[in-house]
Design a protein around this motif. Sequence first.
Motif, PDB file in Angstrom:
ATOM      1  N   GLN A  20      38.833  45.914  21.719  1.00  0.00           N
ATOM      2  CA  GLN A  20      37.924  44.902  20.288  1.00  0.00           C
ATOM      3  C   GLN A  20      38.050  45.624  19.106  1.00  0.00           C
ATOM      4  O   GLN A  20      38.022  44.263  18.286  1.00  0.00           O
ATOM      5  CB  GLN A  20      36.034  44.914  20.811  1.00  0.00           C
ATOM      6  N   TYR A  38      33.108  34.232  35.814  1.00  0.00           N
ATOM      7  CA  TYR A  38      34.426  34.486  36.023  1.00  0.00           C
ATOM      8  C   TYR A  38      34.910  35.664  36.650  1.00  0.00           C
ATOM      9  O   TYR A  38      35.357  35.077  37.373  1.00  0.00           O
ATOM     10  CB  TYR A  38      34.221  35.095  34.075  1.00  0.00           C
ATOM     11  N   TRP A  89      36.218  43.257  33.084  1.00  0.00           N
ATOM     12  CA  TRP A  89      35.844  42.489  32.215  1.00  0.00           C
ATOM     13  C   TRP A  89      37.053  43.650  30.946  1.00  0.00           C
ATOM     14  O   TRP A  89      36.642  42.826  29.530  1.00  0.00           O
ATOM     15  CB  TRP A  89      34.507  44.146  32.069  1.00  0.00           C
ATOM     16  N   LEU A 119      39.526  41.150  30.723  1.00  0.00           N
ATOM     17  CA  LEU A 119      39.360  40.027  29.992  1.00  0.00           C
ATOM     18  C   LEU A 119      39.348  40.484  28.801  1.00  0.00           C
ATOM     19  O   LEU A 119      39.525  39.270  28.025  1.00  0.00           O
ATOM     20  CB  LEU A 119      37.325  39.850  30.532  1.00  0.00           C
ATOM     21  N   VAL A 120      38.878  41.619  27.902  1.00  0.00           N
ATOM     22  CA  VAL A 120      38.280  42.104  26.721  1.00  0.00           C
ATOM     23  C   VAL A 120      40.000  41.021  25.698  1.00  0.00           C
ATOM     24  O   VAL A 120      40.137  40.839  25.100  1.00  0.00           O
ATOM     25  CB  VAL A 120      38.355  43.201  26.006  1.00  0.00           C
ATOM     26  N   CYS A 157      41.460  38.041  26.128  1.00  0.00           N
ATOM     27  CA  CYS A 157      40.862  37.474  24.839  1.00  0.00           C
ATOM     28  C   CYS A 157      41.145  37.935  23.405  1.00  0.00           C
ATOM     29  O   CYS A 157      41.480  36.777  22.576  1.00  0.00           O
ATOM     30  CB  CYS A 157      39.074  37.757  24.313  1.00  0.00           C
ATOM     31  N   LYS A 158      41.699  38.936  23.646  1.00  0.00           N
ATOM     32  CA  LYS A 158      42.482  39.727  21.825  1.00  0.00           C
ATOM     33  C   LYS A 158      43.517  38.267  22.502  1.00  0.00           C
ATOM     34  O   LYS A 158      44.461  38.369  21.049  1.00  0.00           O
ATOM     35  CB  LYS A 158      43.129  40.621  22.103  1.00  0.00           C
ATOM     36  N   ASP A 172      44.616  35.954  23.224  1.00  0.00           N
ATOM     37  CA  ASP A 172      44.468  34.523  22.407  1.00  0.00           C
ATOM     38  C   ASP A 172      43.788  34.204  21.185  1.00  0.00           C
ATOM     39  O   ASP A 172      44.816  33.550  20.903  1.00  0.00           O
ATOM     40  CB  ASP A 172      42.833  33.891  23.329  1.00  0.00           C
ATOM     41  N   GLY A 173      43.982  35.664  20.886  1.00  0.00           N
ATOM     42  CA  GLY A 173      43.690  35.232  19.331  1.00  0.00           C
ATOM     43  C   GLY A 173      45.251  35.738  18.898  1.00  0.00           C
ATOM     44  O   GLY A 173      45.781  34.917  17.307  1.00  0.00           O
TER      45      GLY A 173
END
Length: 620
Positions: A360, A410, A431, A434-435, A438-439, A441-442
């Motif tokens: 994260q 999800y 999970w 998924l973390v 999401c990173k 995507d950034g």
Amino acid sequence: MPRKGMRSIFFKPSPPPPTSSLPPPSPLRTFSDSLMEENIQTAESLITKWDDSAANYQSKFPIPLFSGTRQEAKQYLNAVKGLQSAMQHLVAQDSSSSTLVRAQFLMQLAMKTLQKEFYQILSSNRDRLDPETVSTRSSVDHRSSVSDYVSDYDDEISISEDEFCVSETERVSMLAMEDLKSIAESMISAGYGKECVKVYIIMRKSIVDEALYHVGVERLSFSQVQKLDWEVLELKIKSWLNAVKVAIGTLFHGERILCDHVFSADSGKRIAESCFAEITKDGAVSLFGFPEMVAKCKKTPEKMFRALDLYEAISDHWPQIESIFSFESTSNIRSQAVTSMVKLGDAVTTMLTDFETAIQKESSKKPVPGGGVHPLTRYVMNYLTFLADYSGVLVDIIADLPQSPLPESYYRSPMRGENASGSELSERIAWLILVVLCKLDGQAELYKDVALSYLFLANNMQYVVVKVRKSNLGFLLGEEWLAKHELKVREYASKYERVGWSAVFSSLPENTAAEVPAEQARACFVRFDAAFREACRKQSSWVVSDPKLRDEITASIASKLVAKYGEFYETNRVGSKSVTPDDIGNYLSDILYGNGIGDSGSVSSHSSSTTSSSHRSNRR
């Protein structure tokens, strides 16, 4: 002659002599007295014969009592047993008799001889009474005991046709064990168990401690372990993983068998327990204490897998540990093993939480050249792949962790309802992935070219899917998860294709089958040629590291381009030197290889991933 006269002649009672003329009455000598005296004499003959303090002992008896056919050993033990019975009889009759003193002296001589024989057998059979040989003997026990093979102390092993043959080493080992058992029974019965046990513990403890040292078990303090470099500590962990297999499967197992056999008599069972505890406690506590010390050291991601190795080793051997150290006096050894597992479990959960936090906090602002697989993706997926190999122990370890905040919409574990702990592990891994996504995507937003950002997402999603498909992660996450994310790969690839090749497709007229004026056709060919060449030039530096995905993408682009451009080309050919439909496939075969960007886009790596991979390849 009258009858009365006859009777008076032959049966006339003589008058009793005067009282003063009778000798003093002597004590009655019973059959038991005679038997006990005989026992003492027999014992005296054999005991003094084998008394090594006698002047001519060495010249007359150069070999041990317990050797050869053991007939005399059997006679000796029977004599000691008879002497003991005689002493018990004498104590009941007259506890201060000189005969009892004599018997007591003989018993002391006998116990001294037996103690020396006991030591001699243990000493001369160190190699034959090694734990491996004794452990092998346990395979004989399930069909027959040593006594079935050894009869009347005969050194010939009797084996029926349907029995398997034993080796010479096993044969000698069986005889030695039977000799030790007979001596121990005799000494314990006579009240000399303490002397017997002292010799046994000294001899066997030295063997166990030496064996543990040779398999790599070191007695280290926590401060020593804490100061070790990780590379050195990892080598010690690997050594421990090998040592624990030998220690539990052979060393302690064999020692327990030997102890239980030597002191198998009813009077010796408690002695067997105390002997085994005394012999093994230091080595076993040291063995099972090492993982706890490792668990207390500084926690970093690369230590996760070695901690799991240690936990798994204890967990796998727990049934044997519980069986071998089942005595109450060895409960501290079981407790140490459990404590180490608990501490290792705590260390693993801490490192797992730190791992998620590190993902994260990842904040790199530099896009991966060519839209290749991000180092974070490689690192995390390699890490999770290795973790999945420990799913058997992880389900126990993470049971007490807070449930992951994964939305049920999800992902829902396929094991939900059937295997609660397995479901928790699946959802925690989902999970963590998924973390990462999401990173990513950034990270995709760092690309100025939208098509390249979609290609980046397609590359990374494909890497994730392939890693899951080819590892135990696939079993944990299930086909539904895989199908969902494979669809995501196709969606990203389709968006890349649509955006990245839109200029090329838009350079052609909407109706490619219609014939257009030559000038208009020529201009159209020029526009297509320029757009196509530019797209190929630009995308030659882009990368798709997965060959299958790259072939699928280029094949899809080629099929659509050739169909549309080929139709226009055939209808409106004006002698242009533009790209021909047949050239399109050749040009496309050069794109998405990351030309000019080196290996950074296609084979980027992470140091911790390398460390984990290296560890896993050397596991055990």
